[in-house]
Design an enzyme around this catalytic site. Structure first.
Site, mmCIF file in Angstrom:
data_model
loop_
_atom_site.group_PDB
_atom_site.id
_atom_site.type_symbol
_atom_site.label_atom_id
_atom_site.label_comp_id
_atom_site.label_asym_id
_atom_site.label_seq_id
_atom_site.Cartn_x
_atom_site.Cartn_y
_atom_site.Cartn_z
ATOM 1 N N GLY A 13 26.345 33.682 27.959
ATOM 2 C CA GLY A 13 27.583 34.455 28.021
ATOM 3 C C GLY A 13 28.747 33.637 28.546
ATOM 4 O O GLY A 13 28.687 33.076 29.635
ATOM 5 N N GLY A 15 31.855 34.817 29.223
ATOM 6 C CA GLY A 15 32.905 35.671 29.784
ATOM 7 C C GLY A 15 33.317 35.185 31.164
ATOM 8 O O GLY A 15 33.072 34.031 31.536
ATOM 9 N N PHE A 16 33.926 36.051 31.922
ATOM 10 C CA PHE A 16 34.386 35.675 33.265
ATOM 11 C C PHE A 16 33.242 35.143 34.121
ATOM 12 O O PHE A 16 33.357 34.111 34.773
ATOM 13 C CB PHE A 16 35.026 36.874 33.953
ATOM 14 C CG PHE A 16 36.357 37.264 33.395
ATOM 15 C CD1 PHE A 16 37.441 36.405 33.506
ATOM 16 C CD2 PHE A 16 36.531 38.472 32.745
ATOM 17 C CE1 PHE A 16 38.684 36.753 32.986
ATOM 18 C CE2 PHE A 16 37.771 38.833 32.225
ATOM 19 C CZ PHE A 16 38.841 37.975 32.344
ATOM 20 N N GLU A 172 45.596 52.435 29.782
ATOM 21 C CA GLU A 172 46.484 51.430 29.206
ATOM 22 C C GLU A 172 46.652 51.622 27.700
ATOM 23 O O GLU A 172 47.762 51.505 27.162
ATOM 24 C CB GLU A 172 45.965 50.031 29.558
ATOM 25 C CG GLU A 172 46.121 49.778 31.065
ATOM 26 C CD GLU A 172 45.515 48.476 31.568
ATOM 27 O OE1 GLU A 172 45.954 47.997 32.632
ATOM 28 O OE2 GLU A 172 44.605 47.938 30.920
ATOM 29 N N ASP A 301 28.803 42.195 34.193
ATOM 30 C CA ASP A 301 28.551 43.578 33.765
ATOM 31 C C ASP A 301 27.090 43.872 33.466
ATOM 32 O O ASP A 301 26.715 45.030 33.296
ATOM 33 C CB ASP A 301 29.386 43.898 32.513
ATOM 34 C CG ASP A 301 30.864 44.058 32.838
ATOM 35 O OD1 ASP A 301 31.198 44.145 34.032
ATOM 36 O OD2 ASP A 301 31.679 44.100 31.898
ATOM 37 N N ALA A 318 36.763 42.122 36.114
ATOM 38 C CA ALA A 318 36.790 40.665 36.012
ATOM 39 C C ALA A 318 36.456 39.995 37.348
ATOM 40 O O ALA A 318 35.633 39.081 37.414
ATOM 41 C CB ALA A 318 38.168 40.206 35.519
ATOM 42 N N GLN A 319 37.071 40.474 38.433
ATOM 43 C CA GLN A 319 36.830 39.876 39.749
ATOM 44 C C GLN A 319 35.353 39.954 40.144
ATOM 45 O O GLN A 319 34.811 39.030 40.734
ATOM 46 C CB GLN A 319 37.682 40.578 40.806
ATOM 47 C CG GLN A 319 39.015 39.912 41.045
ATOM 48 C CD GLN A 319 38.865 38.457 41.456
ATOM 49 O OE1 GLN A 319 38.013 38.094 42.262
ATOM 50 N NE2 GLN A 319 39.678 37.605 40.867
#
Lengths: 455, 455
Positions: A13, A15-16, A172, A301, A318-319
């Site tokens: 992965g 991602g972040f 959003e 996640d 994200a954090q």
């Protein structure tokens, strides 16, 4: 001159969480293999801006190879890992398997429909660039359909958007769709007044942004309602079809519904054979490893982790992913070097750096420590934080320019309807259009074109 | 208070020709319906830069509705016209038909494979945004495949690109692919040296850019060869497969082939029942109308037109489309007003404003009237002309910034592989990868990873 083989760290992965882990291991004497089924990292917090035509996909993405280009101990593979054999220390691909010394699973999550997976087709979610361009297509096609829809009721449904889920993404999206309809495109249409578009946000609980302080939830709702978004609290969706949304006995005709309500972890976690939570996340040890397997970490996640400092679950933001990725990387670095560090001497603790959500132009809510702000200041803060965390200097410059532009001229310029197969053709609504085919003869075309509609 | 119905002008196609026609009719007392099956105009001359990851699709596109937003007599329909009934003055859609008073057909052209339509699947062309992102995916996947391909021969084929057709698109694609491989991405890969990538340009005739003066064809070939592109003249492709390209008896193993050789007109022209040329283009009268039907114009790439000033065919370039569109719009405007104008008092003449083609950084060829330039000056000229003709101020700014950025840091940042279905998974090339399945066991995985390959 045989050299000892370096420990091999697989990271699944990009991602972040996965990238944070890789970077933390930059100087370590290990061989990293970063595996992702996409070639690019996506800055997910801005994906809704691609879906709403404010930004282009490339502006919020970065090729993973380029992100780690200068990190010589890191290889990248465009590949999909499908399973793990914990006992044999093997990462399994569709066509083979490979040995790992350390494994970091950071493959993220996808949408969940509370057991109604059939809703996925009518109410898509937002996790990838493809999701975002598909959502953009649906939003733009709704207006195209409404423009030439002769039947007032069908036109009304085409100009109604539903968003299920009142977390940051739902909030959003709702604000951004209302902004497009009200400000960016009204002058583009001749028969409809797009500023009459209804946007309904369905939230199962009693407030939106439940992870924020109550005060800010109220502020955010106020901002949304100022924009014209209808916020429906305690609205549990019981069915979603092509025609609309059911809330218990109530039916609301809506042509375009998006899903921002639930997530489920990547299914690779289930192949570990260890306990999962109800969202399919791996219940990890306090040091983010899998029970009995200190060489396997699950982060981001995919992990159901508790923060050691307060016993609270680590949120799926994200954090959270970045901090877990850094922790796992640091732990492996220490283990390989036979040292320890202040960070990993203790169980993982999440340090909340705050929460931010944007509602519309000059409207946002932010909570940073004890500081709670809303409105213009929160909006500026939101922009600065997101620019700062974007990967790639050029992306930062591009996104800033796009934002300033959108702000000054109220425009959304990335309004491309792409993807051949799904283009639905609308017909000219005109007094002398003659439908030919029996199956369309029943459709409400061929009616006199009304003047500017503002139902 | 009944008002006389205004003459209705249908324009099919929102490319250069269709938009030019619509704009020319801006002040005329007519009702314009602009029909396109896409919602956006594409600046085709820069499509190859999307295909080669230098620009994003939205940077070279503009929503058609926005282009004509301020032109009150122009409606837009996202729809596909499939035929014309000349006798009854009807434009035919899949689900009905509608009466026109004037018709301008400007639906463009697509790829042609000289009767070998089966080559389309293995050698795609470049006409739409979807074509460009698909091409980008193939280019980027070729490098991903090569990175983990253990077999030297297969790796060599994966690092070879073929482009069939030596016109401007073929030349520009060849140069851009060689530039990506040699300058933008070498540091991203660990096992291969992408700067050894072969790019072969196959041209059936005896020089590339045959529409340019001979001197500039030679210059362009020199530029391409300086970059490292192999130019094969008089090379008639006799077969294209997944494995490579056949030139008569010769076979060249190539994994990725693109088509830039032939075009055929939109099939709606064939429904007119009037003579077509071999490319399916409508052979129009000197005033661009269909024989016997002065109310029907065919313009742009759909028209086989001769220029009245020199008897030469009007070339299939943007300028040709724009000038034909303006002529048709002007003719209708005059007809409606019962006047005439200097432009349409005479048969259509094409005024050649010059030709430009770019080969690579600081390398281009340009012919403007008697002026023939190549190299840096032509490159600057090319950039200025393309920026000037782009639609939308923001697109101009964005593209300029992207170009300056790409030029300064030698980067191609829009390197997204998108489109779920077609992602091909590569496997880690590693000494201990163990293939599981019989069908992949024969594949050359599991071999020791060689050091940096530079075959």
């Amino acid at each position: 001159m045989q050299t000892k083989r370096l420990p091999r760290v697989f990271i699944v992965g990009g991602g972040f969480a996965g990238l944070a882990a890789a970077k933390t291991l930059a100087e370590a004497p290990v061989e990293i293999m970063l595996v992702d089924r996409r070639n690019h990292h996506v800055f997910q917090p801005l994906l809704y801006q691609v879906a709403t035509a404010a930004l282009s996909p490339a502006e919020i993405s970065a090729p993973i190879r380029t992100v780690v280009r200068d990190q010589k101990n890191c290889q990248v593979a465009l590949s999909e890992a499908v399973g793990v054999d914990l006992a044999k220390q093997r990462l399994i691909f569709k066509s083979g398997h490979i040995h790992y010394d350390y494994l970091i699973l950071a493959a993220g999550a996808t949408h969940a429909y509370f057991g109604h997976e059939e809703w996925a087709a009518v109410a898509p979610g937002l996790k990838s660039v493809e999701d975002a361009t598909a959502m953009r297509r649906r939003i733009l096609l709704a207006f195209e359909t409404a423009e030439y829809e002769g039947n007032a009721e069908a036109r009304r449904a085409a100009l109604t958007f539903g968003i299920v889920g009142g977390g940051p993404t739902g909030v959003e999206l709702a604000g951004a769709i209302k902004e497009i309809a009200g400000q960016a495109i009204p002058k583009d249409f001749r028969h409809i007044d797009t500023s009459t578009t209804r946007v309904i946000l369905f939230q199962g609980g009693d407030r939106i942004l439940p992870s924020f302080p109550t005060k800010l939830s109220e502020k955010a709702q106020q901002h949304l309602e100022d924009l014209g978004v209808e916020v429906r609290l305690n609205a549990r969706v019981t069915n979603v079809t092509n025609h609309g949304v059911h809330i218990g006995d109530e039916f609301i005709p809506i042509r375009t519904v998006f899903w921002a309500a639930g997530v489920k972890a990547n299914p690779i976690g289930a192949t570990l054979g260890v306990p999962l939570d109800t969202s399919g996340r791996v219940i990890v040890q306090p040091d983010l490893t899998v029970p009995g397997h200190p060489e396997v970490f699950v982060v981001g996640d995919m992990a159901a982790a508790k923060s050691a400092n307060n016993g609270e679950p680590v949120p799926g933001v994200a954090q959270g992913g970045i901090q877990m990725g850094e922790y796992a990387g640091c732990a492996i670095r220490n283990r390989v070097a036979g040292t320890s560090s202040p960070l990993t001497r203790r169980p993982f603790s999440y340090h909340d750096k705050g929460s931010l959500a944007v509602i519309g132009k000059a409207k946002a809510v932010a909570q940073i420590g004890a500081l709670k702000v809303s409105g213009f200041l929160a909006w500026i803060l939101w922009g600065l934080v997101h620019i700062a965390f974007l990967i790639g200097f050029r992306n930062r410059v591009q996104v800033m320019i796009s934002w300033v532009w959108n702000w000054v001229v109220n425009s959304r310029d990335a309004r491309l309807i792409t993807g051949d197969a799904q283009i639905q053709v609308t017909l000219p609504r005109s007094s002398d259009f003659v439908p030919d085919l029996p199956e369309t003869a029943a459709a409400p075309h061929g009616q006199p074109a009304p003047e500017k509609v503002s139902t």
